[in-house]
Scaffold this motif. Sequence first.
Motif, PDB file in Angstrom:
ATOM      1  N   LYS A  70       0.836  -1.207   0.000  1.00 53.66           N
ATOM      2  CA  LYS A  70       0.000   0.000   0.000  1.00 53.66           C
ATOM      3  C   LYS A  70       0.867   1.252   0.000  1.00 53.66           C
ATOM      4  O   LYS A  70       0.623   2.190  -0.772  1.00 53.66           O
ATOM      5  CB  LYS A  70      -0.918  -0.006   1.224  1.00 53.66           C
ATOM      6  CG  LYS A  70      -1.906   1.149   1.296  1.00 53.66           C
ATOM      7  CD  LYS A  70      -2.859   0.938   2.477  1.00 53.66           C
ATOM      8  CE  LYS A  70      -3.940   2.020   2.534  1.00 53.66           C
ATOM      9  NZ  LYS A  70      -3.397   3.310   2.990  1.00 53.66           N
ATOM     10  N   ALA A  71       1.909   1.254   0.834  1.00 54.85           N
ATOM     11  CA  ALA A  71       2.813   2.403   0.901  1.00 54.85           C
ATOM     12  C   ALA A  71       3.568   2.600  -0.414  1.00 54.85           C
ATOM     13  O   ALA A  71       3.814   3.743  -0.840  1.00 54.85           O
ATOM     14  CB  ALA A  71       3.799   2.223   2.050  1.00 54.85           C
ATOM     15  N   TYR A  85       1.169   1.443 -15.609  1.00 58.99           N
ATOM     16  CA  TYR A  85       1.570   0.062 -15.865  1.00 58.99           C
ATOM     17  C   TYR A  85       2.173  -0.546 -14.607  1.00 58.99           C
ATOM     18  O   TYR A  85       2.766   0.148 -13.782  1.00 58.99           O
ATOM     19  CB  TYR A  85       2.609  -0.009 -16.986  1.00 58.99           C
ATOM     20  CG  TYR A  85       2.255   0.792 -18.204  1.00 58.99           C
ATOM     21  CD1 TYR A  85       1.196   0.409 -19.024  1.00 58.99           C
ATOM     22  CD2 TYR A  85       2.951   1.960 -18.531  1.00 58.99           C
ATOM     23  CE1 TYR A  85       0.848   1.159 -20.139  1.00 58.99           C
ATOM     24  CE2 TYR A  85       2.616   2.710 -19.645  1.00 58.99           C
ATOM     25  CZ  TYR A  85       1.560   2.304 -20.440  1.00 58.99           C
ATOM     26  OH  TYR A  85       1.213   3.048 -21.540  1.00 58.99           O
ATOM     27  N   ALA A  86       2.027  -1.852 -14.489  1.00 54.48           N
ATOM     28  CA  ALA A  86       2.673  -2.565 -13.389  1.00 54.48           C
ATOM     29  C   ALA A  86       3.151  -3.921 -13.888  1.00 54.48           C
ATOM     30  O   ALA A  86       2.419  -4.620 -14.595  1.00 54.48           O
ATOM     31  CB  ALA A  86       1.715  -2.743 -12.218  1.00 54.48           C
ATOM     32  N   PHE A  87       4.366  -4.248 -13.521  1.00 53.91           N
ATOM     33  CA  PHE A  87       4.895  -5.590 -13.754  1.00 53.91           C
ATOM     34  C   PHE A  87       5.145  -6.201 -12.384  1.00 53.91           C
ATOM     35  O   PHE A  87       6.113  -5.859 -11.700  1.00 53.91           O
ATOM     36  CB  PHE A  87       6.188  -5.534 -14.572  1.00 53.91           C
ATOM     37  CG  PHE A  87       6.808  -6.891 -14.829  1.00 53.91           C
ATOM     38  CD1 PHE A  87       6.026  -7.995 -15.137  1.00 53.91           C
ATOM     39  CD2 PHE A  87       8.185  -7.058 -14.782  1.00 53.91           C
ATOM     40  CE1 PHE A  87       6.595  -9.246 -15.376  1.00 53.91           C
ATOM     41  CE2 PHE A  87       8.769  -8.293 -15.030  1.00 53.91           C
ATOM     42  CZ  PHE A  87       7.978  -9.385 -15.326  1.00 53.91           C
ATOM     43  N   GLN A 125      -2.983  -1.456  -6.843  1.00 53.25           N
ATOM     44  CA  GLN A 125      -2.708  -0.817  -8.139  1.00 53.25           C
ATOM     45  C   GLN A 125      -3.990  -0.512  -8.904  1.00 53.25           C
ATOM     46  O   GLN A 125      -4.122   0.557  -9.515  1.00 53.25           O
ATOM     47  CB  GLN A 125      -1.814  -1.732  -8.993  1.00 53.25           C
ATOM     48  CG  GLN A 125      -0.403  -1.894  -8.461  1.00 53.25           C
ATOM     49  CD  GLN A 125       0.293  -3.130  -9.014  1.00 53.25           C
ATOM     50  OE1 GLN A 125      -0.316  -3.940  -9.730  1.00 53.25           O
ATOM     51  NE2 GLN A 125       1.559  -3.298  -8.677  1.00 53.25           N
ATOM     52  N   ILE A 126      -4.914  -1.444  -8.897  1.00 50.90           N
ATOM     53  CA  ILE A 126      -6.115  -1.314  -9.724  1.00 50.90           C
ATOM     54  C   ILE A 126      -6.944  -0.073  -9.393  1.00 50.90           C
ATOM     55  O   ILE A 126      -7.393   0.623 -10.319  1.00 50.90           O
ATOM     56  CB  ILE A 126      -6.952  -2.610  -9.659  1.00 50.90           C
ATOM     57  CG1 ILE A 126      -6.258  -3.706 -10.472  1.00 50.90           C
ATOM     58  CG2 ILE A 126      -8.373  -2.385 -10.173  1.00 50.90           C
ATOM     59  CD1 ILE A 126      -6.868  -5.076 -10.316  1.00 50.90           C
ATOM     60  N   PRO A 127      -7.174   0.271  -8.127  1.00 48.56           N
ATOM     61  CA  PRO A 127      -7.958   1.487  -7.859  1.00 48.56           C
ATOM     62  C   PRO A 127      -7.350   2.747  -8.473  1.00 48.56           C
ATOM     63  O   PRO A 127      -8.082   3.624  -8.942  1.00 48.56           O
ATOM     64  CB  PRO A 127      -7.965   1.568  -6.331  1.00 48.56           C
ATOM     65  CG  PRO A 127      -7.845   0.145  -5.886  1.00 48.56           C
ATOM     66  CD  PRO A 127      -6.913  -0.473  -6.876  1.00 48.56           C
TER      67      PRO A 127
END
Length: 251
Positions: A70-71, A85-87, A125-127
């Motif tokens: 979260k942080a 983007y996130a990997f 990440q999604i929110p």
Amino acid sequence: MEKIFQNKVAIVTGGSFGIGRATAIAFATRGAKVVVADCIEDNETTDTIKNLGGESLFIKCDVSKANEVKAMVEKTISTFGRLDYAFNNAGIEGGSATTEECSEENWDRIINVNLKGVWLCMKYQIPEMRKAGKGAIVNCASIAGLVGFQGSPGYTASKHGVVGLTKTTALENAKLGIRVNAVCPGVIRTPMIDRFTGKSKEVEKQFENAEPIGRLGDPEEVAEAVIYLCSDAASFVTGHSLPVDGGWIAQ
């Protein structure tokens, strides 16, 4: 290199080494601002990106801990103002053992990092991506998420879980502008493989012989698959688990 991700922001977990490092650099060379997250403090990836003229931030993060994940996302937003983007690549191999010999501690640690960690990352990440109305996530599974591997029950179960979680999350977000896919690397020349082989040339040769393509993969080859899945070139691809494996599971 075409700056297809100019003014975009990417998070790469497990970004200090191997596939994570290669992917973070690949994002940066295409214009993205990159957050490199890892439980091991190492600035080589961020330093490389900065030396290439890019923007990068290192965040120490254990992906198995909700407060740290979260942080990490909050720091990304406060620093760069967005997340595109996130990997979700952070993972461990754990100890080798048969199903009946695998310790509960080993099992729990592998599942917590490899599967729970991916879930926690997407949970936060999604929110942020939904706020922007668009985004792309790639989770790092493995060929062990597609076929069985003797002596690796925890790792195999965790990576099969990542494949299933990827499909579910892709369906949940398909109409919300967020695509979710996975890459399934084969035997890639990384520190993880070095630990598995003990850097033995003989063991490495056995893996090379098992690969239909006749060699181990390079981290950059997986990175290119991640870049594709995040790019607009893959705009109609979601819920897919893409093997990058030299033909391993085709056998």
